[in-house]
Design a protein around this motif. Structure first.
Motif, PDB file in Angstrom:
ATOM      1  N   THR A  84       2.288  -5.124   1.338  1.00  0.00           N
ATOM      2  CA  THR A  84       1.565  -4.269   0.411  1.00  0.00           C
ATOM      3  C   THR A  84       1.019  -3.072   1.169  1.00  0.00           C
ATOM      4  OG1 THR A  84       0.958  -6.172  -0.962  1.00  0.00           O
ATOM      5  CG2 THR A  84      -0.305  -4.147  -1.277  1.00  0.00           C
ATOM      6  N   GLY A  85       1.464  -1.887   0.773  1.00  0.00           N
ATOM      7  CA  GLY A  85       1.031  -0.681   1.475  1.00  0.00           C
ATOM      8  C   GLY A  85       1.816  -0.471   2.754  1.00  0.00           C
ATOM      9  N   ASP A  86       1.173   0.159   3.739  1.00  0.00           N
ATOM     10  CA  ASP A  86       1.840   0.463   5.002  1.00  0.00           C
ATOM     11  C   ASP A  86       1.978  -0.785   5.869  1.00  0.00           C
ATOM     12  OD1 ASP A  86       1.825   3.033   4.100  1.00  0.00           O
ATOM     13  OD2 ASP A  86       0.172   3.701   5.386  1.00  0.00           O
ATOM     14  N   GLY A  87       2.955  -0.764   6.767  1.00  0.00           N
ATOM     15  CA  GLY A  87       3.161  -1.903   7.648  1.00  0.00           C
ATOM     16  C   GLY A  87       4.410  -1.727   8.476  1.00  0.00           C
ATOM     17  N   ALA A  88       4.816  -2.801   9.178  1.00  0.00           N
ATOM     18  CA  ALA A  88       5.984  -2.721  10.053  1.00  0.00           C
ATOM     19  C   ALA A  88       6.467  -4.119  10.392  1.00  0.00           C
ATOM     20  CB  ALA A  88       5.645  -1.970  11.338  1.00  0.00           C
ATOM     21  N   ILE A  89       7.721  -4.205  10.789  1.00  0.00           N
ATOM     22  CA  ILE A  89       8.290  -5.438  11.323  1.00  0.00           C
ATOM     23  C   ILE A  89       9.015  -5.093  12.611  1.00  0.00           C
ATOM     24  CG2 ILE A  89      10.359  -5.205   9.875  1.00  0.00           C
ATOM     25  CD1 ILE A  89      10.545  -8.303   9.950  1.00  0.00           C
ATOM     26  N   THR A  90       8.788  -5.909  13.645  1.00  0.00           N
ATOM     27  CA  THR A  90       9.441  -5.751  14.941  1.00  0.00           C
ATOM     28  C   THR A  90      10.057  -7.087  15.323  1.00  0.00           C
ATOM     29  OG1 THR A  90       7.820  -4.088  15.624  1.00  0.00           O
ATOM     30  CG2 THR A  90       9.158  -5.097  17.354  1.00  0.00           C
ATOM     31  N   VAL A  91      11.326  -7.074  15.765  1.00  0.00           N
ATOM     32  CA  VAL A  91      11.996  -8.302  16.173  1.00  0.00           C
ATOM     33  C   VAL A  91      12.808  -8.035  17.425  1.00  0.00           C
ATOM     34  CG1 VAL A  91      12.170  -9.113  13.782  1.00  0.00           C
ATOM     35  CG2 VAL A  91      14.095  -7.889  14.823  1.00  0.00           C
ATOM     36  N   ARG A  92      13.118  -9.117  18.126  1.00  0.00           N
ATOM     37  CA  ARG A  92      14.077  -9.041  19.208  1.00  0.00           C
ATOM     38  C   ARG A  92      15.333  -9.779  18.756  1.00  0.00           C
ATOM     39  NH1 ARG A  92      13.687 -11.605  25.288  1.00  0.00           N
ATOM     40  NH2 ARG A  92      13.788 -13.516  24.034  1.00  0.00           N
ATOM     41  N   LEU A  93      16.469  -9.083  18.783  1.00  0.00           N
ATOM     42  CA  LEU A  93      17.754  -9.687  18.424  1.00  0.00           C
ATOM     43  C   LEU A  93      18.444 -10.096  19.718  1.00  0.00           C
ATOM     44  CD1 LEU A  93      19.919 -10.276  16.212  1.00  0.00           C
ATOM     45  CD2 LEU A  93      20.784  -7.966  16.604  1.00  0.00           C
ATOM     46  N   LYS A 127      12.753  -3.845   1.374  1.00  0.00           N
ATOM     47  CA  LYS A 127      13.460  -3.709   0.093  1.00  0.00           C
ATOM     48  C   LYS A 127      12.455  -3.801  -1.051  1.00  0.00           C
ATOM     49  CE  LYS A 127      17.551  -5.669  -2.268  1.00  0.00           C
ATOM     50  NZ  LYS A 127      18.358  -4.437  -2.361  1.00  0.00           N
ATOM     51  N   GLU A 128      12.690  -3.016  -2.080  1.00  0.00           N
ATOM     52  CA  GLU A 128      11.776  -2.975  -3.218  1.00  0.00           C
ATOM     53  C   GLU A 128      11.514  -4.374  -3.776  1.00  0.00           C
ATOM     54  OE1 GLU A 128      11.964  -0.347  -7.144  1.00  0.00           O
ATOM     55  OE2 GLU A 128      13.200  -2.159  -7.269  1.00  0.00           O
ATOM     56  N   SER A 129      12.579  -5.160  -3.933  1.00  0.00           N
ATOM     57  CA  SER A 129      12.486  -6.524  -4.450  1.00  0.00           C
ATOM     58  C   SER A 129      13.760  -7.250  -4.058  1.00  0.00           C
ATOM     59  CB  SER A 129      12.311  -6.520  -5.972  1.00  0.00           C
ATOM     60  OG  SER A 129      13.485  -6.022  -6.601  1.00  0.00           O
ATOM     61  N   THR A 130      13.894  -8.480  -4.494  1.00  0.00           N
ATOM     62  CA  THR A 130      15.113  -9.235  -4.207  1.00  0.00           C
ATOM     63  C   THR A 130      16.181  -9.000  -5.278  1.00  0.00           C
ATOM     64  OG1 THR A 130      14.161 -11.163  -5.309  1.00  0.00           O
ATOM     65  CG2 THR A 130      13.890 -11.019  -2.917  1.00  0.00           C
ATOM     66  N   ARG A 131      15.920  -8.109  -6.205  1.00  0.00           N
ATOM     67  CA  ARG A 131      16.913  -7.771  -7.226  1.00  0.00           C
ATOM     68  C   ARG A 131      18.078  -7.019  -6.590  1.00  0.00           C
ATOM     69  NH1 ARG A 131      17.760  -3.060  -9.667  1.00  0.00           N
ATOM     70  NH2 ARG A 131      15.785  -2.228  -8.841  1.00  0.00           N
ATOM     71  N   GLN A 132      19.301  -7.394  -6.974  1.00  0.00           N
ATOM     72  CA  GLN A 132      20.470  -6.670  -6.474  1.00  0.00           C
ATOM     73  C   GLN A 132      20.446  -5.225  -6.963  1.00  0.00           C
ATOM     74  OE1 GLN A 132      23.578  -9.700  -7.760  1.00  0.00           O
ATOM     75  NE2 GLN A 132      24.396  -9.123  -5.760  1.00  0.00           N
ATOM     76  N   GLY A 133      20.708  -4.303  -6.042  1.00  0.00           N
ATOM     77  CA  GLY A 133      20.681  -2.892  -6.369  1.00  0.00           C
ATOM     78  C   GLY A 133      19.334  -2.236  -6.146  1.00  0.00           C
ATOM     79  N   ALA A 134      18.307  -3.012  -5.784  1.00  0.00           N
ATOM     80  CA  ALA A 134      16.982  -2.436  -5.553  1.00  0.00           C
ATOM     81  C   ALA A 134      17.006  -1.556  -4.305  1.00  0.00           C
ATOM     82  CB  ALA A 134      15.944  -3.544  -5.391  1.00  0.00           C
ATOM     83  N   PRO A 135      16.247  -0.456  -4.278  1.00  0.00           N
ATOM     84  CA  PRO A 135      16.218   0.437  -3.114  1.00  0.00           C
ATOM     85  C   PRO A 135      15.805  -0.310  -1.847  1.00  0.00           C
ATOM     86  CG  PRO A 135      15.107   1.447  -4.974  1.00  0.00           C
ATOM     87  CD  PRO A 135      15.358   0.025  -5.359  1.00  0.00           C
ATOM     88  N   TYR A 136      16.295   0.156  -0.702  1.00  0.00           N
ATOM     89  CA  TYR A 136      15.998  -0.508   0.557  1.00  0.00           C
ATOM     90  C   TYR A 136      16.243   0.449   1.708  1.00  0.00           C
ATOM     91  CZ  TYR A 136      20.856  -0.558   1.965  1.00  0.00           C
ATOM     92  OH  TYR A 136      22.103  -0.160   2.371  1.00  0.00           O
ATOM     93  N   GLY A 202      11.106   5.793  -5.770  1.00  0.00           N
ATOM     94  CA  GLY A 202      10.419   4.810  -6.594  1.00  0.00           C
ATOM     95  C   GLY A 202       9.986   3.563  -5.870  1.00  0.00           C
ATOM     96  N   LEU A 203       9.832   3.607  -4.554  1.00  0.00           N
ATOM     97  CA  LEU A 203       9.432   2.422  -3.812  1.00  0.00           C
ATOM     98  C   LEU A 203       7.991   2.050  -4.180  1.00  0.00           C
ATOM     99  CD1 LEU A 203      10.996   0.761  -1.686  1.00  0.00           C
ATOM    100  CD2 LEU A 203       9.634   1.907   0.062  1.00  0.00           C
ATOM    101  N   PRO A 204       7.742   0.850  -4.714  1.00  0.00           N
ATOM    102  CA  PRO A 204       6.390   0.485  -5.141  1.00  0.00           C
ATOM    103  C   PRO A 204       5.491   0.170  -3.952  1.00  0.00           C
ATOM    104  CG  PRO A 204       7.841  -1.379  -5.401  1.00  0.00           C
ATOM    105  CD  PRO A 204       8.704  -0.230  -4.945  1.00  0.00           C
ATOM    106  N   ARG A 205       4.220  -0.063  -4.239  1.00  0.00           N
ATOM    107  CA  ARG A 205       3.268  -0.378  -3.169  1.00  0.00           C
ATOM    108  C   ARG A 205       3.567  -1.732  -2.546  1.00  0.00           C
ATOM    109  NH1 ARG A 205      -1.429   0.906  -0.894  1.00  0.00           N
ATOM    110  NH2 ARG A 205      -2.968  -0.714  -0.443  1.00  0.00           N
TER     111      ARG A 205
END
Length: 512
Positions: A84-93, A127-136, A202-205
């Protein structure tokens, strides 16, 4: 100079009067439109498709669409949380492995070999949601194309790193600040390189943030016995190993697992499902499918299959429009009324082109719209395309008809023999297209024909473009042309202009 437009306008009116007063020409022009529509609708009516839901056959569902209207593939395994709002994800592959199905060596024994296909993907996503076609937007490692940042299915930016392994792991980061998503990569987790940014509309909060994996089918193209090619796609899957996962700004709640777009078999069970295994702070995410534009399936331009037949009639009318005057000795009367012979020919060509466009545009519109409705009513899943692309296809076909009429008329004025001009025009415009889009020629020869001949103009009807970040069977047989739509029309226009120039030169030298 002011007299030039008036003189040319007078010539245009005279040529238009000639055209409309010969009932055979107007009837043939209308017949060309009816043939284009009739064959297109007949082809659409003969195309039926259904999809099974257990023992019941139903209409095939349309593919998911991107916010911009394109048909897309959106199938992957997603391990995610709410942001919700701003944030980030960091991973090591730390690794990226997979399996590919090859032709069976022994009957009944599946031949699965280790490996990843070139556009297999594993990385992080918002991704906006788990709906197929949602912006990401996503930052990922691919099988053979290195690090990429992709978003909204058609956008792709290359990163720096080319591979990943346990000895040479890769750090990926995706951040959100307002409506802007930014992707980063790092070789050590301390020094970061920005790959690119995205601003999905249209990316929601509240969005979903996490790790994903997916793998498109293994595409093989082989020569057919009777010429042409046969494309086959086999099952693949890829697994991304992630650790040192850090997520900033997420809402309360744990990780959720979703197999986005998984296919459900007749028995109600998932077919080739993805999966994820967690061990402490490490995740192994396995996915099947793809994220990107859809290029396989029923095309929106399919109802325009009657266009080549309609073009034959257009060519005949355009040639007769000029050769009839030579046959009946009326060309001298025309030239007496228009001493500037080049203008007389230009007026005749413009009349033929405009008259053809006037009948071709409603014909193409009717075939495209009504044929599309028939295809969908028959259970076919037609690939959706944006409205502007639909307009370009329909108007482009009408322009193709008009340019073909001009070229045919120019050949008639140059050769001054109706049969020879008709055969030449058909051989230049229609025949190469038919030969190149059937399983007759090797793909290289088919592409060459649709590049250097006037048949290149058929590229204007291609509704789905070729995407460099997608592995596909991009051949004329599959509906893909070697030139962009407007470039293809340009080739036909160039031939028409050249033929008109040669015809004008000959006209200046001799009346008949």
């Amino acid at each position: 100079m002011s007299g030039v437009p008036r003189e040319f306008g007078r010539l245009l009116r005279a040529e238009w009067t000639k055209f409309r007063t010969v009932r055979g020409w107007t009837a043939a022009a209308i017949a060309a439109a009816l043939v284009t529509v009739g064959l297109g609708l007949f082809s659409a009516a003969g195309s039926h498709s259904s999809c099974g839901t257990g023992p019941v056959e139903v209409a095939c569902p349309p593919p998911p669409t991107a916010p911009t209207g394109e048909a897309v593939n959106d199938k992957f395994y997603f391990v995610h949380r709410t942001l919700t709002g701003d944030g980030a994800i960091t991973v090591r592959l730390t690794s990226m492995t997979g399996r590919i199905r090859k032709p069976d060596v022994k009957p009944g024994e599946r031949n699965l070999v280790a490996g990843v296909v070139p556009w297999a993907k594993a990385g992080v996503m918002i991704k906006e949601s788990t709906r197929q076609g949602a912006p990401y937007a996503a930052v990922m490692m691919t099988g053979e194309h290195g690090v990429r940042m992709q978003h909204d299915f058609t956008r792709d930016v290359a990163g720096r790193h080319r591979d990943v392994s346990e000895r040479s792991p890769l750090w990926l980061r995706l951040t959100r600040s307002g409506g802007t998503l930014t992707g980063y990569e790092s070789a050590d987790g301390r020094t970061w390189t920005r790959i690119g940014t995205a601003s999905p509309a249209g990316l929601p909060r509240s969005v979903r943030i996490g790790m994903f994996a997916t793998s498109p089918g293994d595409l093989t193209v082989t020569r057919a016995d009777l010429g042409g090619t046969v494309a086959a796609e086999r099952f693949t899957e890829t697994t991304g190993e992630f650790d040192q996962v850090t997520v900033v700004g997420t809402a309360p709640g744990g990780w959720r697992h979703d197999d986005i777009g998984v296919t459900i078999g007749p028995d109600g069970a998932p077919h080739h499902p993805g999966r994820a295994v967690r061990s402490g702070g490490a995740f192994a995410v396995t996915g099947v499918g793809d994220i990107g534009p859809a290029t396989e399936g029923m095309r929106a331009e399919a109802p325009l299959a009657g266009a080549p037949a309609g073009l034959v009639l257009v060519i005949v009318v355009a040639v007769l429009f000029v050769t009839a005057e030579y046959r009946h000795g009326l060309i001298r009367t025309t030239l007496l009324a228009a001493p500037r012979r080049g203008r007389a020919l230009a007026a005749k060509a413009l009349t033929a082109g405009l008259a053809t466009f006037a009948v071709a545009l409603p014909a193409a519109t009717a075939a495209f719209v009504l044929g599309g409705r028939i295809l969908r009513a028959n259970g076919n899943a037609v690939l959706p395309v944006p409205p502007l692309t639909q307009v370009r296809v329909v108007v482009g076909i009408a322009v193709l008809f008009a340019l073909a009429a001009v070229l045919a008329l120019a050949l008639g004025a140059l050769l001054r023999r109706g049969v020879a001009a008709v055969i030449t025009a058909i051989a230049a415009i229609v025949v190469p297209h038919i030969v190149a889009t059937t399983s007759v020629l090797p793909e290289s020869a088919a592409g060459w024909l649709l590049t250097v001949t006037p048949a290149a103009a058929f590229a204007v009807q291609q509704s789905v473009p070729e995407y460099p970040q997608m592995l596909g069977h991009y051949s004329p047989l599959a509906g893909f042309y070697p030139l962009p739509p407007l470039a293809g029309l340009g080739v036909l226009a160039g031939y028409a202009a050249l033929a008109l120039g040669l015809a004008a030169l000959r006209l200046r030298r001799a009346d008949a």
